[in-house]
Enzyme design. Structure first.
Site, PDB file in Angstrom:
ATOM      1  N   HIS A  50     -10.041  -7.048  -5.632  1.00 53.57           N
ATOM      2  CA  HIS A  50      -9.769  -7.007  -4.188  1.00 53.57           C
ATOM      3  C   HIS A  50     -10.777  -7.874  -3.422  1.00 53.57           C
ATOM      4  O   HIS A  50     -11.293  -7.490  -2.370  1.00 53.57           O
ATOM      5  CB  HIS A  50      -9.874  -5.544  -3.732  1.00 53.57           C
ATOM      6  CG  HIS A  50      -9.047  -5.182  -2.534  1.00 53.57           C
ATOM      7  ND1 HIS A  50      -8.093  -4.215  -2.553  1.00 53.57           N
ATOM      8  CD2 HIS A  50      -9.067  -5.622  -1.262  1.00 53.57           C
ATOM      9  CE1 HIS A  50      -7.562  -4.066  -1.351  1.00 53.57           C
ATOM     10  NE2 HIS A  50      -8.140  -4.925  -0.541  1.00 53.57           N
TER      11      HIS A  50
ATOM     12  N   ASP B  84      -6.151  -0.607  -6.489  1.00 51.78           N
ATOM     13  CA  ASP B  84      -7.616  -0.536  -6.523  1.00 51.78           C
ATOM     14  C   ASP B  84      -8.213  -0.001  -5.221  1.00 51.78           C
ATOM     15  O   ASP B  84      -9.396  -0.158  -4.964  1.00 51.78           O
ATOM     16  CB  ASP B  84      -8.214  -1.922  -6.843  1.00 51.78           C
ATOM     17  CG  ASP B  84      -7.822  -2.972  -5.807  1.00 51.78           C
ATOM     18  OD1 ASP B  84      -7.256  -2.612  -4.763  1.00 51.78           O
ATOM     19  OD2 ASP B  84      -8.080  -4.172  -6.077  1.00 51.78           O
TER      20      ASP B  84
ATOM     21  N   TYR C  10       0.880  -1.170   0.000  1.00 58.04           N
ATOM     22  CA  TYR C  10       0.000   0.000   0.000  1.00 58.04           C
ATOM     23  C   TYR C  10       0.910   1.210   0.000  1.00 58.04           C
ATOM     24  O   TYR C  10       1.823   1.301   0.830  1.00 58.04           O
ATOM     25  CB  TYR C  10      -0.884   0.021   1.246  1.00 58.04           C
ATOM     26  CG  TYR C  10      -2.148  -0.766   1.087  1.00 58.04           C
ATOM     27  CD1 TYR C  10      -3.033  -0.461   0.058  1.00 58.04           C
ATOM     28  CD2 TYR C  10      -2.469  -1.799   1.949  1.00 58.04           C
ATOM     29  CE1 TYR C  10      -4.199  -1.179  -0.109  1.00 58.04           C
ATOM     30  CE2 TYR C  10      -3.637  -2.516   1.794  1.00 58.04           C
ATOM     31  CZ  TYR C  10      -4.494  -2.195   0.762  1.00 58.04           C
ATOM     32  OH  TYR C  10      -5.649  -2.899   0.588  1.00 58.04           O
TER      33      TYR C  10
END
Ligand code: 173
Length: 502
Positions: A360, A268, A240
Site C-alpha cells: 500500500h 492490507d 474497499y
C-alpha cells in the site's frame, strides 16, 4: 420545506449554529444539524461553514453523491437562489501566497526529465494538505523508502548482439491490451491535487493505451470517471469492502454492469496506518479546544484526512468472503496487498485471477517488505509447490510501490510480474501539470522502455527473463547506521594532538 424550493442566501445564513445548521453544497441547501455528530471528519469543520457555501471545502474529500446518500431526503431543503449567497471570505496566508507564486513559476514540462522531477516540483507547489496526504506513509516511513531502495539491490545481466532494431514492450493484462507493462494504481482523493482529480488519469490512460484502476475513494464519482472514458477503454476497480455487505454488493454489481474488467480487493487495510504527516496537518488546522475533546465520543478527530473517511472499511473481511464475492460477480478477482508466498498460494488455491504484491505504498504496516522482494519468493514457491511458471495468464502477479523508472518495471517483469502499478508519480504529475503532466510521465516511461529494452538485448517482454537480473542481494535489507555523534563530537583526532616533530 421540500427539496424543490428556492431559498435565499440570507435565509440560509440565519441557520449558522449547532442548534440549526444549514450548508450549501453545489448550489443545494442541506440541513445537517442532526448529522453534525455523525460526520466522520467531525462537527467542527461543518460548523465553520454553517449558514454558508461549503462546496470548496467539501469537494476534494467527498465523492459528489456523499451528501445526498448520507442525508435523508427531508434534509435536502432546496436550491439556493442565484446571486444571493455571500462569498465565504478565505484568508490567504503569506505562505499560501508564496506557494501560489511558486506554482506559477514551475518549470516548463519540457524540463521535466524523469518521474522524480514531478515529485520535487509537487513538494514545492502543491497545497499543503494535498502534499501531506499524498506523500505521507506509515510510522517511520521505513517501508516507503524501502519500496524504492529495494530496486537498487537488483542488477542487470544484459545480453549483447541481439537485433534490437525493433523493440516492443506492449503486453496484455488480464487479457486486455496495454501499451506498457504498467497500470495506474488506485489512489484516493484526486481533487486534493487538481480540480479534475482522477479524470486527469482517465484521459491520459486512454491516450496512451494503458489501464486505470479506479479507487473506491476517488474524489470524482465512479460514474463520472466511467463517463469520461473513451468507448472501449479498459478500466479496473479497487474495492474497499464495507461492513455493510449490501453496500459492497451494490458497488460491485454496478461496477460490473458498467464494464469494469477486474476487481482488485484491498486486503492490507483492516485499519488505516498512521500517516503522521497527514495527521499533523489536521492537528494544526484544528482549534486546540476541539482537539482536546477528540476521542470523547470514540472517534478521534485528529487522525488526518484518510482515517476520517475510512471507518466504513470492514476489519472482519476474511478468506471465507471470497466465495461470496464469486457468487455476486463474474469479474476477475484479484487481491491487492498480499505480502508473502503463503497468502499468494492461498489466493491461487481459491481460484482467483491474481494478486498484487503490495504494501500500500508504505502507508500501512511499517517494516513490511517491498513488492519486488515478495515477488521473488512468490515465484519461487509457486513454482516449487504448484508447478507454475510466470508470467502466467491464469494467475497473474502484479506488484506496486516505489516504481520510478522503466528499469524498475523491467526488473519486475524479469522476475515474473505481468505488470506493475504506479500510484504517487501520477498524482504528482497531475498535481503539478494536470493531464499534460500525466501524458508527459507516460511519455517518459515510454522513452525509458525503448532505450532500456535495447540495452538489455530484449526485443520483446518475453525476452526479459529471470537470467537478466542478479537478485543475490535482494533479501539483505541494508540498514543505514546513523553517525556516531557522541564519538564524533568528543574524540579529538590525531590532527589536533600535539605531535613531537622529530
Ligand atoms: O492509502 C490511503 O490513503 C487509502 O487507501 C485510503 C483509505 C481510506 C480513506 C482514504 C484513503
Amino acid at each position: 420545506m421540500s427539496g424543490g424550493q428556492v431559498i435565499s442566501g440570507k435565509e440560509v445564513a440565519q441557520h449558522n449554529s449547532r442548534e440549526s445548521c444549514w450548508i450549501i453544497v453545489h448550489g443545494k441547501v442541506y440541513d445537517v444539524t442532526e448529522f453534525l455528530d455523525d460526520h466522520p471528519g467531525g462537527s467542527k469543520i461543518i460548523l465553520k461553514y454553517a449558514g454558508k457555501d461549503a462546496t470548496a471545502e467539501y469537494e476534494p474529500i467527498h465523492p459528489p453523491d456523499a451528501i445526498t446518500t448520507n442525508l435523508p431526503p427531508e434534509k435536502h431543503l432546496g436550491v439556493v437562489e442565484a446571486g444571493t449567497v455571500e462569498k465565504v471570505e478565505v484568508k490567504i496566508s503569506d505562505e499560501e501566497k508564496a506557494r501560489l507564486e511558486r506554482f506559477e513559476l514551475r518549470p516548463p514540462l519540457s524540463e521535466v526529465l524523469n518521474l522524480h522531477d514531478f515529485e520535487y516540483i509537487a513538494k514545492l507547489v502543491m497545497p499543503e494538505k494535498g502534499w501531506a496526504y499524498y506523500s505521507s506513509a506509515a510510522d517511520d516511513e521505513i517501508t516507503h523508502r524501502e519500496n524504492h531502495a529495494a530496486y537498487h539491490r537488483i542488477w542487470f545481466r544484459p545480453r549483447i548482439l541481439r537485433d534490437v532494431t525493433q523493440v516492443d514492450w506492449s503486453t496484455t493484462i488480464l487479457g486486455h491490451k496495454s501499451s506498457m507493462p504498467i497500470y495506474i494504481s488506485a489512489t484516493a482523493l484526486g481533487k486534493l491535487g487538481h480540480p479534475d482529480g482522477e479524470l486527469n488519469l482517465t484521459r491520459a490512460a486512454a491516450k496512451h493505451g494503458i489501464i486505470q484502476m479506479i479507487p473506491t475513494l476517488a474524489s470524482c464519482s465512479f460514474d463520472e470517471i466511467l463517463d469520461s472514458a473513451k468507448p472501449g477503454q479498459v478500466q479496473f476497480f479497487q474495492l474497499y469492502v464495507n461492513k455493510d455487505r449490501n453496500i459492497t454488493k451494490r458497488i460491485v454489481q454496478h461496477a460490473e454492469e458498467r464494464g469494469i474488467k477486474g476487481l482488485f480487493i484491498t486486503v492490507d487495510a483492516p485499519q488505516l496506518g498512521r500517516r503522521e504527516k497527514d495527521m499533523r496537518m489536521k492537528f494544526e488546522a484544528e482549534d486546540p479546544s476541539e482537539v482536546s475533546k477528540a476521542g470523547s465520543d470514540g472517534v478521534d478527530r485528529t487522525q488526518g484526512a484518510a482515517r476520517a473517511i475510512s471507518s466504513f472499511i470492514d476489519p472482519g473481511l476474511c478468506w471465507n468472503d471470497i466465495k461470496w464475492f464469486k457468487s455476486i460477480t463474474s469479474m476477475p478477482l484479484i487481491l491487492k496487498g498480499v505480502q508473502c508466498w503463503e497468502d499468494a498460494m492461498e489466493a491461487y488455491d481459491y481460484g482467483l485471477a491474481g494478486v498484487v504484491l503490495s504494501n500500500h505504498g508504505g502507508r500501512q504496516l511499517d517494516f513490511s517488505r517491498s513488492g519486488i522482494e515478495v515477488l521473488a519468493e512468490v515465484v519461487e514457491n509457486l513454482k516449487k509447490r504448484r508447478g507454475l511458471s510466470f508470467p502466467n495468464d491464469k494467475f497473474q502477479l502484479f506488484i506496486d510501490g516505489g516504481v520510478r523508472r522503466a528499469t524498475d518495471i523491467l526488473k519486475a517483469v524479469a522476475l515474473g510480474a505481468t505488470a506493475v502499478g504506479i500510484g504517487r508519480p501520477f498524482l504528482y504529475a497531475f498535481s503539478t501539470y494536470g493531464e499534460d503532466g500525466v501524458n508527459k510521465a507516460l511519455q517518459i516511461l515510454h522513452d525509458e522502455f525503448e532505450m532500456n529494452m535495447r540495452l538489455l538485448g530484449a526485443p520483446t517482454l518475453r525476452n526479459v527473463v529471470p537470467e537478466m537480473v542478479d537478485i543475490s542481494n535482494l533479501r539483505s535489507h541494508i540498514v543505514s547506521v546513523p553517525d556516531d555523534r557522541l564519538y564524533a563530537g568528543n574524540y579529538e583526532s590525531l590532527e589536533h594532538a600535539k605531535l613531537k616533530v622529530s
